[in-house]
Write an enzyme that holds these catalytic residues in place. Structure first.
Site, PDB file in Angstrom:
ATOM      1  N   HIS A  42     -34.235 -41.658   7.331  1.00 13.45           N
ATOM      2  CA  HIS A  42     -35.465 -40.949   7.682  1.00 13.45           C
ATOM      3  C   HIS A  42     -36.506 -41.075   6.570  1.00 13.45           C
ATOM      4  O   HIS A  42     -37.701 -41.216   6.835  1.00 13.45           O
ATOM      5  CB  HIS A  42     -35.167 -39.473   7.948  1.00 13.45           C
ATOM      6  CG  HIS A  42     -34.326 -39.245   9.159  1.00 13.45           C
ATOM      7  ND1 HIS A  42     -34.604 -39.824  10.381  1.00 13.45           N
ATOM      8  CD2 HIS A  42     -33.205 -38.494   9.350  1.00 13.45           C
ATOM      9  CE1 HIS A  42     -33.699 -39.443  11.272  1.00 13.45           C
ATOM     10  NE2 HIS A  42     -32.845 -38.642  10.665  1.00 13.45           N
ATOM     11  N   TRP A 102     -34.033 -30.646  17.954  1.00 10.36           N
ATOM     12  CA  TRP A 102     -33.474 -29.437  17.347  1.00 10.36           C
ATOM     13  C   TRP A 102     -31.957 -29.376  17.512  1.00 10.36           C
ATOM     14  O   TRP A 102     -31.282 -28.624  16.809  1.00 10.36           O
ATOM     15  CB  TRP A 102     -34.096 -28.188  17.970  1.00 10.36           C
ATOM     16  CG  TRP A 102     -35.562 -28.036  17.736  1.00 10.36           C
ATOM     17  CD1 TRP A 102     -36.566 -28.237  18.638  1.00 10.36           C
ATOM     18  CD2 TRP A 102     -36.211 -27.659  16.514  1.00 10.36           C
ATOM     19  NE1 TRP A 102     -37.796 -28.006  18.063  1.00 10.36           N
ATOM     20  CE2 TRP A 102     -37.609 -27.640  16.756  1.00 10.36           C
ATOM     21  CE3 TRP A 102     -35.747 -27.319  15.237  1.00 10.36           C
ATOM     22  CZ2 TRP A 102     -38.542 -27.311  15.776  1.00 10.36           C
ATOM     23  CZ3 TRP A 102     -36.685 -26.991  14.256  1.00 10.36           C
ATOM     24  CH2 TRP A 102     -38.061 -26.990  14.523  1.00 10.36           C
ATOM     25  N   GLY A 127     -31.309 -43.618  11.588  1.00 11.19           N
ATOM     26  CA  GLY A 127     -29.898 -43.321  11.328  1.00 11.19           C
ATOM     27  C   GLY A 127     -29.051 -44.572  11.272  1.00 11.19           C
ATOM     28  O   GLY A 127     -28.182 -44.706  10.398  1.00 11.19           O
ATOM     29  N   ARG A 128     -29.284 -45.493  12.190  1.00  7.14           N
ATOM     30  CA  ARG A 128     -28.511 -46.744  12.203  1.00  7.14           C
ATOM     31  C   ARG A 128     -28.829 -47.611  10.990  1.00  7.14           C
ATOM     32  O   ARG A 128     -27.964 -48.293  10.448  1.00  7.14           O
ATOM     33  CB  ARG A 128     -28.799 -47.515  13.501  1.00  7.14           C
ATOM     34  CG  ARG A 128     -27.932 -47.067  14.672  1.00  7.14           C
ATOM     35  CD  ARG A 128     -28.444 -47.568  15.991  1.00  7.14           C
ATOM     36  NE  ARG A 128     -29.578 -46.761  16.443  1.00  7.14           N
ATOM     37  CZ  ARG A 128     -30.268 -47.025  17.539  1.00  7.14           C
ATOM     38  NH1 ARG A 128     -29.950 -48.064  18.274  1.00  7.14           N
ATOM     39  NH2 ARG A 128     -31.266 -46.248  17.900  1.00  7.14           N
ATOM     40  N   ARG A 165     -35.991 -46.848  26.742  1.00 10.57           N
ATOM     41  CA  ARG A 165     -36.249 -45.633  27.522  1.00 10.57           C
ATOM     42  C   ARG A 165     -37.382 -44.869  26.857  1.00 10.57           C
ATOM     43  O   ARG A 165     -37.724 -45.119  25.702  1.00 10.57           O
ATOM     44  CB  ARG A 165     -34.983 -44.768  27.622  1.00 10.57           C
ATOM     45  CG  ARG A 165     -34.387 -44.342  26.289  1.00 10.57           C
ATOM     46  CD  ARG A 165     -33.179 -43.428  26.480  1.00 10.57           C
ATOM     47  NE  ARG A 165     -32.580 -43.088  25.208  1.00 10.57           N
ATOM     48  CZ  ARG A 165     -31.605 -43.786  24.616  1.00 10.57           C
ATOM     49  NH1 ARG A 165     -31.118 -44.862  25.215  1.00 10.57           N
ATOM     50  NH2 ARG A 165     -31.112 -43.412  23.455  1.00 10.57           N
ATOM     51  N   SER A 191     -38.941 -34.644  18.483  1.00 10.47           N
ATOM     52  CA  SER A 191     -39.019 -34.195  19.866  1.00 10.47           C
ATOM     53  C   SER A 191     -38.471 -32.782  20.017  1.00 10.47           C
ATOM     54  O   SER A 191     -37.788 -32.252  19.122  1.00 10.47           O
ATOM     55  CB  SER A 191     -38.217 -35.145  20.773  1.00 10.47           C
ATOM     56  OG  SER A 191     -36.830 -34.908  20.645  1.00 10.47           O
ATOM     57  N   ASP A 236     -37.580 -45.346  16.234  1.00 10.68           N
ATOM     58  CA  ASP A 236     -36.151 -45.153  16.449  1.00 10.68           C
ATOM     59  C   ASP A 236     -35.342 -46.071  15.541  1.00 10.68           C
ATOM     60  O   ASP A 236     -35.770 -47.193  15.250  1.00 10.68           O
ATOM     61  CB  ASP A 236     -35.823 -45.450  17.924  1.00 10.68           C
ATOM     62  CG  ASP A 236     -34.489 -44.862  18.354  1.00 10.68           C
ATOM     63  OD1 ASP A 236     -33.892 -44.094  17.576  1.00 10.68           O
ATOM     64  OD2 ASP A 236     -34.039 -45.185  19.464  1.00 10.68           O
ATOM     65  N   GLU A 238     -36.145 -32.038  21.789  1.00  9.77           N
ATOM     66  CA  GLU A 238     -34.686 -32.176  21.880  1.00  9.77           C
ATOM     67  C   GLU A 238     -34.026 -32.393  20.518  1.00  9.77           C
ATOM     68  O   GLU A 238     -32.807 -32.219  20.375  1.00  9.77           O
ATOM     69  CB  GLU A 238     -34.316 -33.344  22.815  1.00  9.77           C
ATOM     70  CG  GLU A 238     -34.619 -33.112  24.288  1.00  9.77           C
ATOM     71  CD  GLU A 238     -36.104 -33.214  24.605  1.00  9.77           C
ATOM     72  OE1 GLU A 238     -36.561 -32.470  25.504  1.00  9.77           O
ATOM     73  OE2 GLU A 238     -36.804 -34.014  23.942  1.00  9.77           O
ATOM     74  N   LEU A 277     -59.349 -44.397  11.970  1.00 14.01           N
ATOM     75  CA  LEU A 277     -58.143 -44.299  12.796  1.00 14.01           C
ATOM     76  C   LEU A 277     -57.721 -42.845  12.977  1.00 14.01           C
ATOM     77  O   LEU A 277     -57.726 -42.064  12.023  1.00 14.01           O
ATOM     78  CB  LEU A 277     -56.998 -45.077  12.143  1.00 14.01           C
ATOM     79  CG  LEU A 277     -55.611 -44.909  12.765  1.00 14.01           C
ATOM     80  CD1 LEU A 277     -55.487 -45.716  14.043  1.00 14.01           C
ATOM     81  CD2 LEU A 277     -54.513 -45.313  11.778  1.00 14.01           C
TER      82      LEU A 277
END
Length: 264
Positions: free
Chosen positions: A55, A87, A41-42, A212, A83, A38, A85, A149
């Protein structure tokens, strides 16, 4: 003069990191590390760059962390790449994200082969663009015999969807007489999940300060140790990963019980 100082500092950091890796390898390593990547973008916004630049930089971090995790001796690395979501994001960003697996896997496939890394994917591959499916399928096929791995991409993945699909398969097997209701156990449910061939994550890492799960491996993370960092994913480096591993090794994992020494 400045370049000489930088080289000396880099060398000192490298030696220090190697010492930490050697010490970590003397203790129990997490077999399976899952990462919610995560902050791309920031990271870009802080530099007045478009989100897609973040990205792309994040993709470089994937390469770096995968290589390092393999060197340390981690057996499985699951990365939350896209994810179900995601999309909902702007079309241009989604299209760029769908090109990243292709760029990453095509560019680094020789390196993955050299390092004996096996590529896997969990998620709904059928809904991915054809070029993305082709790149992922090619990488999985060409690395299938590698036994180092396991690099497991969660791509077009959502844990609730995964559980719903598992429930449907169980219901169908009951309907067709292949199993009874009383046959349903935790282990049985595990066998219907996308991670059925993997051990559950020992350590979950989430970058960028968010705390989260975001619909990620909800079933599998029941007894996983969590480690959160404010570091944005493109800035996440080898030292961050070894710090997370060191923290994991200090945890007292009781799985709902107590350690023998605590009963005395």
């Amino acid at each position: 003069m400045l370049k000489k100082l930088i080289r000396k500092n880099d060398k000192a950091i490298s030696i220090y990191l190697n010492e930490r890796v050697e010490n970590a390898q003397k203790e129990q390593l997490p077999d399976h590390i899952a990462i919610i990547m995560d902050g791309n973008g920031r990271w870009a916004k802080k530099r007045a760059l478009p989100r897609v630049a973040g990205h792309h930089e994040g993709m470089q971090t994937v390469r770096k962390i995968t290589r390092f995790a393999n060197e340390v001796g981690i057996k499985t690395l699951t990365l939350y790449a896209f994810s179900t979501e995601n999309w909902k994001r702007p079309k241009i960003e989604v299209e760029f994200l769908m090109r990243l697996p292709e760029e990453f896997l095509n560019s680094y496939l020789p390196e993955l082969m050299e390092q004996n890394i096996q590529v896997r994917m969990m998620g709904n591959i059928e809904l991915l663009p054809e070029h993305t499916k082709k790149a992922v399928t090619k990488a999985m096929e060409q690395t299938a015999e590698n036994n180092g791995l396991i690099l497991n991409f969660a791509l077009n993945y959502g844990s609730r969807d995964e559980i719903v699909q598992a429930v449907k398969k169980i219901a169908l097997d009951i309907q067709e007489g292949n199993m009874e209701i009383n046959d349903i156990t935790e282990n049985n449910i595990n066998s219907y999940l996308m991670t059925k061939d993997l051990c559950e994550p020992d350590l979950l890492i989430r970058t960028s300060g968010e705390v989260r799960l975001s619909n990620f491996m909800l079933w599998q993370l029941a007894y996983t140790e969590f480690w959160f960092t404010d570091t944005l994913w493109p800035d996440f480096d080898q030292e961050c990963l070894i710090e997370a591993i060191e923290t994991f090794q200090k945890r007292n994992r009781r799985y709902g019980g107590i350690k023998e020494e605590e009963t005395n």
